[in-house]
Design a protein around this motif. Structure first.
Motif, mmCIF file in Angstrom:
data_model
loop_
_atom_site.group_PDB
_atom_site.id
_atom_site.type_symbol
_atom_site.label_atom_id
_atom_site.label_comp_id
_atom_site.label_asym_id
_atom_site.label_seq_id
_atom_site.Cartn_x
_atom_site.Cartn_y
_atom_site.Cartn_z
ATOM 1 N N GLN A 1 0.601 -1.438 0.459
ATOM 2 C CA GLN A 1 0.053 -0.194 -0.053
ATOM 3 C C GLN A 1 0.804 1.423 -0.441
ATOM 4 O O GLN A 1 2.039 1.005 0.874
ATOM 5 N N VAL A 2 0.045 1.848 -0.506
ATOM 6 C CA VAL A 2 1.324 3.652 -1.261
ATOM 7 C C VAL A 2 -0.012 4.481 -0.259
ATOM 8 O O VAL A 2 -1.152 4.709 -0.435
ATOM 9 N N GLN A 3 0.374 5.185 0.530
ATOM 10 C CA GLN A 3 -0.360 6.082 1.273
ATOM 11 C C GLN A 3 0.216 7.951 1.012
ATOM 12 O O GLN A 3 1.418 7.791 0.592
ATOM 13 N N LEU A 4 -0.837 8.895 0.349
ATOM 14 C CA LEU A 4 -0.158 9.760 -0.721
ATOM 15 C C LEU A 4 -1.128 11.232 0.119
ATOM 16 O O LEU A 4 -2.304 11.165 0.540
ATOM 17 N N VAL A 5 -0.402 11.952 0.873
ATOM 18 C CA VAL A 5 -0.687 13.438 0.895
ATOM 19 C C VAL A 5 -0.197 14.525 0.420
ATOM 20 O O VAL A 5 1.011 15.060 1.099
ATOM 21 N N GLU A 6 -1.105 15.298 -0.013
ATOM 22 C CA GLU A 6 -0.937 16.322 -0.449
ATOM 23 C C GLU A 6 -0.802 17.768 0.622
ATOM 24 O O GLU A 6 -1.481 18.093 1.854
ATOM 25 N N SER A 7 -0.372 18.839 -0.399
ATOM 26 C CA SER A 7 -0.116 19.848 1.125
ATOM 27 C C SER A 7 0.055 21.149 -0.479
ATOM 28 O O SER A 7 0.736 21.214 -1.232
ATOM 29 N N GLY A 8 0.143 22.439 0.319
ATOM 30 C CA GLY A 8 0.909 23.233 -0.178
ATOM 31 C C GLY A 8 -1.118 24.411 -0.920
ATOM 32 O O GLY A 8 -0.495 25.390 -1.142
ATOM 33 N N GLY A 9 -1.608 23.646 -0.764
ATOM 34 C CA GLY A 9 -3.441 24.638 -1.372
ATOM 35 C C GLY A 9 -3.213 25.193 -1.099
ATOM 36 O O GLY A 9 -2.439 25.488 0.420
ATOM 37 N N GLY A 10 -4.291 26.356 -0.862
ATOM 38 C CA GLY A 10 -5.001 27.702 -0.634
ATOM 39 C C GLY A 10 -5.212 28.576 -1.532
ATOM 40 O O GLY A 10 -6.115 28.191 -2.688
ATOM 41 N N LEU A 11 -5.261 29.633 -1.044
ATOM 42 C CA LEU A 11 -6.334 31.139 -1.902
ATOM 43 C C LEU A 11 -4.443 31.812 -2.413
ATOM 44 O O LEU A 11 -3.861 32.535 -1.710
ATOM 45 N N VAL A 12 -4.474 32.343 -3.817
ATOM 46 C CA VAL A 12 -4.146 33.160 -3.977
ATOM 47 C C VAL A 12 -4.376 33.970 -5.253
ATOM 48 O O VAL A 12 -5.741 33.108 -5.805
ATOM 49 N N GLN A 13 -4.031 35.297 -5.744
ATOM 50 C CA GLN A 13 -4.886 35.404 -6.563
ATOM 51 C C GLN A 13 -4.021 35.407 -8.203
ATOM 52 O O GLN A 13 -3.559 34.518 -7.905
ATOM 53 N N ALA A 14 -5.138 35.592 -9.056
ATOM 54 C CA ALA A 14 -4.730 35.199 -10.476
ATOM 55 C C ALA A 14 -3.737 36.271 -10.568
ATOM 56 O O ALA A 14 -3.087 37.263 -10.634
ATOM 57 N N GLY A 15 -2.618 35.085 -11.250
ATOM 58 C CA GLY A 15 -1.249 35.479 -12.102
ATOM 59 C C GLY A 15 -0.161 35.079 -11.210
ATOM 60 O O GLY A 15 0.737 35.435 -11.147
ATOM 61 N N GLY A 16 -0.579 34.927 -9.555
ATOM 62 C CA GLY A 16 0.119 34.507 -9.353
ATOM 63 C C GLY A 16 0.492 33.094 -8.836
ATOM 64 O O GLY A 16 0.379 32.541 -10.360
ATOM 65 N N SER A 17 1.549 32.022 -7.640
ATOM 66 C CA SER A 17 1.999 30.626 -7.993
ATOM 67 C C SER A 17 1.868 30.317 -6.986
ATOM 68 O O SER A 17 1.746 30.964 -5.740
ATOM 69 N N LEU A 18 1.029 29.089 -6.702
ATOM 70 C CA LEU A 18 1.649 28.190 -5.797
ATOM 71 C C LEU A 18 2.075 27.055 -5.985
ATOM 72 O O LEU A 18 2.178 26.819 -7.234
ATOM 73 N N ARG A 19 2.716 26.211 -5.069
ATOM 74 C CA ARG A 19 3.301 24.930 -4.835
ATOM 75 C C ARG A 19 2.648 24.002 -4.235
ATOM 76 O O ARG A 19 3.066 23.875 -3.132
ATOM 77 N N LEU A 20 2.579 23.005 -4.829
ATOM 78 C CA LEU A 20 1.972 21.586 -4.109
ATOM 79 C C LEU A 20 3.058 20.875 -4.073
ATOM 80 O O LEU A 20 3.773 20.022 -4.657
ATOM 81 N N ALA A 21 3.231 19.835 -3.057
ATOM 82 C CA ALA A 21 3.577 18.672 -2.189
ATOM 83 C C ALA A 21 2.825 17.379 -2.189
ATOM 84 O O ALA A 21 1.838 17.806 -1.902
ATOM 85 N N CYS A 22 3.339 15.776 -2.443
ATOM 86 C CA CYS A 22 2.579 14.818 -2.173
ATOM 87 C C CYS A 22 3.887 14.128 -1.788
ATOM 88 O O CYS A 22 4.377 13.896 -3.237
ATOM 89 N N ALA A 23 3.782 13.963 -0.143
ATOM 90 C CA ALA A 23 4.732 12.971 0.155
ATOM 91 C C ALA A 23 4.270 11.409 -0.025
ATOM 92 O O ALA A 23 2.448 11.451 -0.303
ATOM 93 N N ALA A 24 4.615 10.608 -0.118
ATOM 94 C CA ALA A 24 4.519 9.297 -0.059
ATOM 95 C C ALA A 24 5.042 8.574 0.958
ATOM 96 O O ALA A 24 6.078 8.423 1.397
ATOM 97 N N SER A 25 3.837 7.747 1.476
ATOM 98 C CA SER A 25 4.420 6.670 2.612
ATOM 99 C C SER A 25 3.956 5.059 2.025
ATOM 100 O O SER A 25 3.535 4.743 1.930
#
Length: 124
Positions: A1-25
C-alpha cells in the motif's frame, strides 16, 4: 500500500503562484509514476501533469502546459507541482496519484493510489 498526502494548497490571486507537494509513505520502494489531477465543482476529475519514475519523463494537459511544472525527489518520495500564472479557472481540488506503470499516463484508471486532495482557489 502507498499513502499519499498533498500539501501547499490555498488562496492566491490570479497571476500568482503556488507549489503543491505530495509525500508518499508505505511501499515506496516500488517504482511508481506519479500524477496530478484536479476536480472543479460540477466537473469531472481531469489529468493535469504526470512524471515517470526512472527517466522522469513528463506529460502535461494543454491547459497548463507552460505554466505548471511537475518534478519529483525520489529520495524524499515526494512529487511537486509548481503552478505559475494561475487563472481563475485553475480553481479546483488538486489530487496526487501514483501508478505502478513506469511512464506517466493521462488516464485516471491507470492510477491505483490517490491522496485526499488539497484545495486551490484563485481569486480575481
Amino acid at each position: 500500500q502507498v499513502q499519499l498526502v498533498e500539501s501547499g494548497g490555498g488562496l492566491v490571486q490570479a497571476g500568482g503562484s503556488l507549489r503543491l507537494a505530495c509525500a508518499a509513505s508505505g511501499r515506496t520502494f516500488s517504482p511508481y509514476s506519479r500524477g496530478w489531477f484536479r476536480q472543479a465543482p460540477g466537473k469531472e476529475r481531469e489529468f493535469i501533469a504526470g512524471i515517470g519514475w526512472s527517466d522522469r519523463s513528463t506529460l502535461y494537459a494543454d491547459s497548463v502546459k507552460g505554466r505548471f511544472t511537475i518534478s519529483r525527489d525520489n529520495a524524499k518520495n515526494t512529487v511537486y507541482l509548481q503552478m505559475n500564472s494561475l487563472h481563475l479557472e485553475d480553481t479546483a481540488v488538486y489530487y496526487c496519484a501514483a501508478s505502478q506503470g513506469a511512464l506517466p499516463d493521462t488516464s485516471r484508471s491507470s492510477y491505483g493510489y490517490w491522496g485526499q486532495g488539497t484545495q486551490v482557489t484563485v481569486s480575481s
